[in-house]
Design a protein around this motif. Structure first.
Motif, PDB file in Angstrom:
ATOM      1  N   HIS A 104       0.312  -1.375   0.151  1.00  0.00           N
ATOM      2  CA  HIS A 104      -0.043  -0.184   0.091  1.00  0.00           C
ATOM      3  C   HIS A 104       1.345   0.901   0.307  1.00  0.00           C
ATOM      4  N   ILE A 105       0.760   2.303  -1.048  1.00  0.00           N
ATOM      5  CA  ILE A 105       1.515   3.486  -1.016  1.00  0.00           C
ATOM      6  C   ILE A 105       0.594   4.603  -1.078  1.00  0.00           C
ATOM      7  N   ASP A 106       1.068   5.796  -0.645  1.00  0.00           N
ATOM      8  CA  ASP A 106      -0.423   6.940  -0.459  1.00  0.00           C
ATOM      9  C   ASP A 106       0.589   8.357  -0.719  1.00  0.00           C
ATOM     10  N   GLU A 107       0.056   9.871  -0.677  1.00  0.00           N
ATOM     11  CA  GLU A 107       1.069  10.247  -1.551  1.00  0.00           C
ATOM     12  C   GLU A 107       1.871  10.493  -0.011  1.00  0.00           C
ATOM     13  N   ASN A 108       1.801  10.012   0.688  1.00  0.00           N
ATOM     14  CA  ASN A 108       2.794  10.041   1.850  1.00  0.00           C
ATOM     15  C   ASN A 108       3.817   9.670   2.456  1.00  0.00           C
ATOM     16  N   SER A 109       3.511   7.992   1.457  1.00  0.00           N
ATOM     17  CA  SER A 109       4.693   7.155   1.515  1.00  0.00           C
ATOM     18  C   SER A 109       5.988   7.545   1.078  1.00  0.00           C
ATOM     19  N   SER A 110       6.869   6.601   1.358  1.00  0.00           N
ATOM     20  CA  SER A 110       9.017   7.098   1.692  1.00  0.00           C
ATOM     21  C   SER A 110       8.416   6.696   0.044  1.00  0.00           C
ATOM     22  N   VAL A 111      10.117   7.592  -1.162  1.00  0.00           N
ATOM     23  CA  VAL A 111      10.401   6.996  -2.392  1.00  0.00           C
ATOM     24  C   VAL A 111      10.739   5.608  -2.463  1.00  0.00           C
ATOM     25  N   SER A 112      11.504   5.034  -1.297  1.00  0.00           N
ATOM     26  CA  SER A 112      11.508   3.165  -1.060  1.00  0.00           C
ATOM     27  C   SER A 112      10.297   2.830  -1.104  1.00  0.00           C
ATOM     28  N   ASP A 113       9.337   3.372  -0.558  1.00  0.00           N
ATOM     29  CA  ASP A 113       7.751   2.708  -0.796  1.00  0.00           C
ATOM     30  C   ASP A 113       7.720   1.979  -1.692  1.00  0.00           C
ATOM     31  N   LYS A 114       7.534   3.724  -2.820  1.00  0.00           N
ATOM     32  CA  LYS A 114       6.803   3.607  -3.718  1.00  0.00           C
ATOM     33  C   LYS A 114       7.231   2.568  -4.653  1.00  0.00           C
ATOM     34  N   VAL A 115       8.930   2.217  -4.959  1.00  0.00           N
ATOM     35  CA  VAL A 115       9.880   1.578  -5.535  1.00  0.00           C
ATOM     36  C   VAL A 115       9.267   0.145  -5.279  1.00  0.00           C
TER      37      VAL A 115
END
Length: 197
Positions: A104-115
């Motif tokens: 799960h990701i959202d606009e507050n997620s870290s770049v590493s979580d998004k990757v």
């Protein structure tokens, strides 16, 4: 709190179990390690007074408090804790977390979580057709460059540079505006499982 359901049987069992510990204020803590990955594990542990985290969500039950790990909340959504007794007077406590392996990701997620999210959900399903996969090793340059490692059929593959530039990097840069580039740290001299040699 709609993230976890605890059955009355589980509440009774846990209250009795915790009372046997003879520690005033003993509770339980629920977390998910490696949430959003195929290796996700739901962790259920004793929580002595002082071991809880400040950000924990506290669920008071009759006889104890259940502490939910704040970063684990997306993975605990729709989770359930139950206790099934058997005819011999024993039983088993079970926890089911259907969202533990869903990233799960959202606009507050870290770049590493998004990757990681886009590698797991978009890149790796494509690479799996060739028996390959790629994972994030670390972020460098103020979290703007992702260091990746290929495995399976991608390790040592003659097409890995094309896959990296035209597939993986292109996908990640399109999806994550904060990301400026990716680098491959894989040892491609190992070619036993390579899809293209």
């Amino acid at each position: 709190m709609d993230s976890i359901i605890v059955t009355p049987e589980a509440i009774t069992y846990l209250a009795e179990l915790l009372a046997k510990q003879n520690v005033e204020g003993m509770g339980v803590r629920v977390s998910v390690s490696q949430g959003g990955t195929p290796q996700a594990q739901t962790c259920f542990a004793y929580c002595r007074p002082g071991e809880e985290q400040e950000a924990d969500i506290k669920l008071p039950f009759d006889g104890f408090i259940m502490h939910l790990d704040q970063p684990s909340l997306p993975y605990l959504k729709e989770a359930s804790v139950d206790y099934d007794s058997d005819e011999l007077g024993g039983g088993q406590l079970t926890i089911k977390a259907p969202n533990a392996k869903r990233f799960h990701i959202d606009e507050n997620s870290s770049v590493s979580d998004k990757v990681t999210y886009f590698l797991v959900n978009e890149v790796n399903p494509s690479l799996a057709a060739h028996g390959g996969m790629v994972q994030l090793i670390e972020m460098i340059e103020d979290d703007t460059v992702a260091i990746l490692q290929f495995g399976g059929g991608c390790q040592g593959c003659g097409m890995v540079d094309v896959t990296l530039k035209d597939g993986v990097e292109k996908t990640l840069l399109e999806r994550i505006p904060e990301l400026k580039g990716v680098k491959d740290m894989t040892d491609h001299s190992v070619t036993e499982n390579a899809f293209y040699k």
